[in-house]
Design a protein around this motif. Structure first.
Motif, PDB file in Angstrom:
ATOM      1  N   LYS A  54       5.279  10.299  -6.557  1.00 28.99           N
ATOM      2  CA  LYS A  54       5.650  11.322  -5.574  1.00 28.99           C
ATOM      3  C   LYS A  54       7.165  11.421  -5.501  1.00 28.99           C
ATOM      4  O   LYS A  54       7.862  10.436  -5.726  1.00 28.99           O
ATOM      5  CB  LYS A  54       5.076  10.981  -4.196  1.00 28.99           C
ATOM      6  N   GLN A  87       0.831  -1.206   0.000  1.00 29.78           N
ATOM      7  CA  GLN A  87       0.000   0.000   0.000  1.00 29.78           C
ATOM      8  C   GLN A  87       0.866   1.256   0.000  1.00 29.78           C
ATOM      9  O   GLN A  87       0.584   2.208  -0.740  1.00 29.78           O
ATOM     10  CB  GLN A  87      -0.934   0.018   1.209  1.00 29.78           C
ATOM     11  N   ALA A  88       1.929   1.258   0.802  1.00 32.37           N
ATOM     12  CA  ALA A  88       2.805   2.424   0.865  1.00 32.37           C
ATOM     13  C   ALA A  88       3.508   2.650  -0.465  1.00 32.37           C
ATOM     14  O   ALA A  88       3.648   3.791  -0.920  1.00 32.37           O
ATOM     15  CB  ALA A  88       3.833   2.248   1.986  1.00 32.37           C
ATOM     16  N   GLU A 106       2.388   1.747  -3.421  1.00 29.63           N
ATOM     17  CA  GLU A 106       1.363   2.221  -4.364  1.00 29.63           C
ATOM     18  C   GLU A 106       1.068   3.703  -4.133  1.00 29.63           C
ATOM     19  O   GLU A 106       0.979   4.482  -5.081  1.00 29.63           O
ATOM     20  CB  GLU A 106       0.087   1.385  -4.219  1.00 29.63           C
ATOM     21  N   GLU A 107       0.957   4.095  -2.867  1.00 24.22           N
ATOM     22  CA  GLU A 107       0.666   5.497  -2.540  1.00 24.22           C
ATOM     23  C   GLU A 107       1.818   6.419  -2.904  1.00 24.22           C
ATOM     24  O   GLU A 107       1.610   7.598  -3.184  1.00 24.22           O
ATOM     25  CB  GLU A 107       0.349   5.638  -1.053  1.00 24.22           C
ATOM     26  N   SER A 108       3.045   5.893  -2.918  1.00 27.76           N
ATOM     27  CA  SER A 108       4.206   6.739  -3.185  1.00 27.76           C
ATOM     28  C   SER A 108       4.494   6.912  -4.670  1.00 27.76           C
ATOM     29  O   SER A 108       5.317   7.753  -5.038  1.00 27.76           O
ATOM     30  CB  SER A 108       5.442   6.168  -2.492  1.00 27.76           C
ATOM     31  N   LYS A 109       3.832   6.141  -5.517  1.00 25.95           N
ATOM     32  CA  LYS A 109       4.082   6.240  -6.957  1.00 25.95           C
ATOM     33  C   LYS A 109       3.805   7.653  -7.450  1.00 25.95           C
ATOM     34  O   LYS A 109       2.773   8.245  -7.145  1.00 25.95           O
ATOM     35  CB  LYS A 109       3.242   5.231  -7.723  1.00 25.95           C
TER      36      LYS A 109
END
Length: 96
Positions: A70, A62-63, A65-68
């Protein structure tokens, strides 16, 4: 599950450990009516660790995926930003 008071004597503790080992019993040791310590067999411990690992992997995915997309920084840049060095992180690791 077996629940016992914290002042259980050592003979009873050995009996409880044997029940956990051979029968898979889960024992909770309470103090003032609240669970403080559990005795479980090794298979249950391994299962718990596998569940924790699976949860960690899910959180990591999840982390990621969320950081893509950024911006990111290197570890050394993070240390600089925090005013730390590698030595700060490793000091105190030596056996005393």
């Amino acid at each position: 599950m077996i629940t016992v008071n914290h002042n259980v004597d050592s003979n009873n503790i050995l009996e409880l450990v044997k029940k956990a080992e051979t029968k898979g019993e889960r024992i909770v040791i309470e103090r003032e009516g609240k669970g403080k310590v559990a005795i479980i067999n090794y298979a249950d411990l391994r299962l718990l660790e596998e569940l924790e690992d699976a949860r960690d992997c899910t959180e990591l995915r999840q982390a990621i995926e969320e950081s893509k997309g950024k911006p990111s920084i290197t570890f050394n840049e993070l240390l600089d930003e925090l005013g730390l060095t590698i030595e700060d992180l490793t000091s105190g690791d030596e056996d005393e």
